[in-house]
Design a protein around this motif. Structure first.
Motif, mmCIF file in Angstrom:
data_model
loop_
_atom_site.group_PDB
_atom_site.id
_atom_site.type_symbol
_atom_site.label_atom_id
_atom_site.label_comp_id
_atom_site.label_asym_id
_atom_site.label_seq_id
_atom_site.Cartn_x
_atom_site.Cartn_y
_atom_site.Cartn_z
ATOM 1 N N ILE A 26 66.050 13.739 20.792
ATOM 2 C CA ILE A 26 65.368 14.199 22.013
ATOM 3 C C ILE A 26 63.852 14.058 21.869
ATOM 4 O O ILE A 26 63.327 14.023 20.754
ATOM 5 C CB ILE A 26 65.732 15.671 22.348
ATOM 6 C CG1 ILE A 26 65.237 16.632 21.262
ATOM 7 C CG2 ILE A 26 67.222 15.826 22.580
ATOM 8 C CD1 ILE A 26 65.374 18.092 21.609
ATOM 9 N N PRO A 27 63.136 13.989 22.994
ATOM 10 C CA PRO A 27 61.667 13.971 22.908
ATOM 11 C C PRO A 27 61.144 15.319 22.401
ATOM 12 O O PRO A 27 61.652 16.363 22.778
ATOM 13 C CB PRO A 27 61.216 13.734 24.351
ATOM 14 C CG PRO A 27 62.432 13.548 25.174
ATOM 15 C CD PRO A 27 63.635 13.851 24.349
ATOM 16 N N GLU A 30 54.606 18.521 22.590
ATOM 17 C CA GLU A 30 53.403 18.824 21.796
ATOM 18 C C GLU A 30 53.375 20.322 21.500
ATOM 19 O O GLU A 30 53.687 21.143 22.352
ATOM 20 C CB GLU A 30 52.146 18.426 22.562
ATOM 21 C CG GLU A 30 51.961 16.935 22.704
ATOM 22 C CD GLU A 30 51.665 16.261 21.373
ATOM 23 O OE1 GLU A 30 50.907 16.824 20.553
ATOM 24 O OE2 GLU A 30 52.227 15.179 21.142
ATOM 25 N N SER A 34 51.425 20.137 16.003
ATOM 26 C CA SER A 34 51.287 18.683 16.114
ATOM 27 C C SER A 34 50.008 18.191 15.448
ATOM 28 O O SER A 34 49.916 17.018 15.066
ATOM 29 C CB SER A 34 51.300 18.262 17.576
ATOM 30 O OG SER A 34 52.535 18.595 18.171
ATOM 31 N N ASP A 40 55.417 15.663 10.823
ATOM 32 C CA ASP A 40 56.697 14.984 11.044
ATOM 33 C C ASP A 40 57.406 14.721 9.711
ATOM 34 O O ASP A 40 58.611 14.936 9.585
ATOM 35 C CB ASP A 40 56.458 13.670 11.792
ATOM 36 C CG ASP A 40 57.752 12.935 12.059
ATOM 37 O OD1 ASP A 40 58.703 13.571 12.556
ATOM 38 O OD2 ASP A 40 57.811 11.723 11.767
ATOM 39 N N GLN A 137 66.641 6.009 16.494
ATOM 40 C CA GLN A 137 65.349 6.279 17.122
ATOM 41 C C GLN A 137 64.643 4.978 17.496
ATOM 42 O O GLN A 137 64.020 4.883 18.549
ATOM 43 C CB GLN A 137 64.451 7.094 16.188
ATOM 44 C CG GLN A 137 64.836 8.537 16.062
ATOM 45 C CD GLN A 137 63.938 9.286 15.091
ATOM 46 O OE1 GLN A 137 63.302 8.702 14.212
ATOM 47 N NE2 GLN A 137 63.889 10.598 15.238
ATOM 48 N N THR A 141 66.461 4.755 21.606
ATOM 49 C CA THR A 141 65.673 5.697 22.401
ATOM 50 C C THR A 141 64.379 5.028 22.855
ATOM 51 O O THR A 141 63.910 4.072 22.232
ATOM 52 C CB THR A 141 65.310 6.969 21.610
ATOM 53 O OG1 THR A 141 64.408 6.619 20.563
ATOM 54 C CG2 THR A 141 66.527 7.651 21.042
ATOM 55 N N THR A 142 63.828 5.567 23.917
ATOM 56 C CA THR A 142 62.524 5.079 24.383
ATOM 57 C C THR A 142 61.428 6.090 24.079
ATOM 58 O O THR A 142 60.251 5.779 24.161
ATOM 59 C CB THR A 142 62.561 4.818 25.904
ATOM 60 O OG1 THR A 142 62.957 6.018 26.565
ATOM 61 C CG2 THR A 142 63.527 3.700 26.234
ATOM 62 N N CYS A 143 61.838 7.319 23.709
ATOM 63 C CA CYS A 143 60.865 8.383 23.484
ATOM 64 C C CYS A 143 60.558 8.595 22.002
ATOM 65 O O CYS A 143 59.667 9.360 21.660
ATOM 66 C CB CYS A 143 61.371 9.685 24.096
ATOM 67 S SG CYS A 143 62.946 10.210 23.425
ATOM 68 N N ARG A 144 61.298 7.962 21.109
ATOM 69 C CA ARG A 144 61.103 8.141 19.668
ATOM 70 C C ARG A 144 60.952 6.769 19.020
ATOM 71 O O ARG A 144 61.357 5.757 19.566
ATOM 72 C CB ARG A 144 62.301 8.870 19.038
ATOM 73 C CG ARG A 144 62.633 10.240 19.601
ATOM 74 C CD ARG A 144 61.550 11.275 19.375
ATOM 75 N NE ARG A 144 61.324 11.609 18.001
ATOM 76 C CZ ARG A 144 61.843 12.652 17.387
ATOM 77 N NH1 ARG A 144 62.631 13.478 18.037
ATOM 78 N NH2 ARG A 144 61.569 12.887 16.134
ATOM 79 N N SER A 145 60.401 6.739 17.838
ATOM 80 C CA SER A 145 60.291 5.475 17.099
ATOM 81 C C SER A 145 60.772 5.702 15.680
ATOM 82 O O SER A 145 60.441 6.708 15.054
ATOM 83 C CB SER A 145 58.848 4.979 17.095
ATOM 84 O OG SER A 145 58.013 5.919 16.469
#
Length: 174
Positions: A26-27, A30, A34, A40, A137, A141-145
């Motif tokens: 999930i995204p 902030e 952070s 992370d 990821q 997903t498009t929100c995580r890398s």
């Protein structure tokens, strides 16, 4: 059937693994944390260290409930090294040996290492899961890398969990 039995035997580990998957897909909003350097990486380290520690704890708790030397009938050829036992878990007329060098003091068929369940479930599976999550990821997903260093932190967390598990084993053995 196999998966259902593992979930039943390792409920906290299963719940924690699902929670890690959800949190990693999930995204993440902030937060004041952070701004902390490498937060992370620390998060990955702690998540996988916790997962591995819980796996070891549940494994050791389960092993403690089972008697280690049931159905022993004759002394072994090695004398003080162990006893030859007929075990209902072995196939046919195979003999199992309990030795002082057996991982966790459990039964092991002669010539076979019995720590494989803990090695696979408590070390390899969390490391593989960490790699799969990083790939998910990156590609799903498009929100995580995905990040290789997250995978390294996952693996280091697993090693920390194993160290804690070894300490737990020593405490439980007394």
């Amino acid at each position: 059937m196999f998966v259902a039995k593992k979930i039943k035997n390792y409920p906290l580990s299963s719940l924690l693994a699902v929670a890690i998957w959800v949190v990693c897909i999930i995204p993440i909003p902030e937060t004041p944390l952070s701004d902390v350097s490498f937060i992370d990486k620390w998060t990955h380290f702690v998540m996988y260290g916790s997962l591995t520690t819980v796996i070891w704890f549940e494994y050791l708790r389960k092993k403690k409930k089972r008697p280690l030397t049931r159905h022993c009938v004759t002394p072994s050829p090695q004398g003080a090294m162990g006893e030859v036992c007929n075990d209902s878990l072995t196939e046919g007329n195979e003999q199992a040996m309990v030795t002082s060098s057996s991982p966790l003091g459990e039964r092991m068929p002669e010539g076979q290492v019995r720590g494989h369940a803990l090695l696979i479930g408590g070390v390899l599976c969390p490391i593989i899961m960490g790699g799969l999550i990083e790939l998910a990821q990156k590609y799903l997903t498009t929100c995580r890398s995905g990040d290789f260093f997250d995978f390294v932190c996952n693996s280091l967390g697993v090693l920390l969990g194993c160290l804690i598990g070894l300490i737990l084993r020593a405490i439980i053995r007394g």
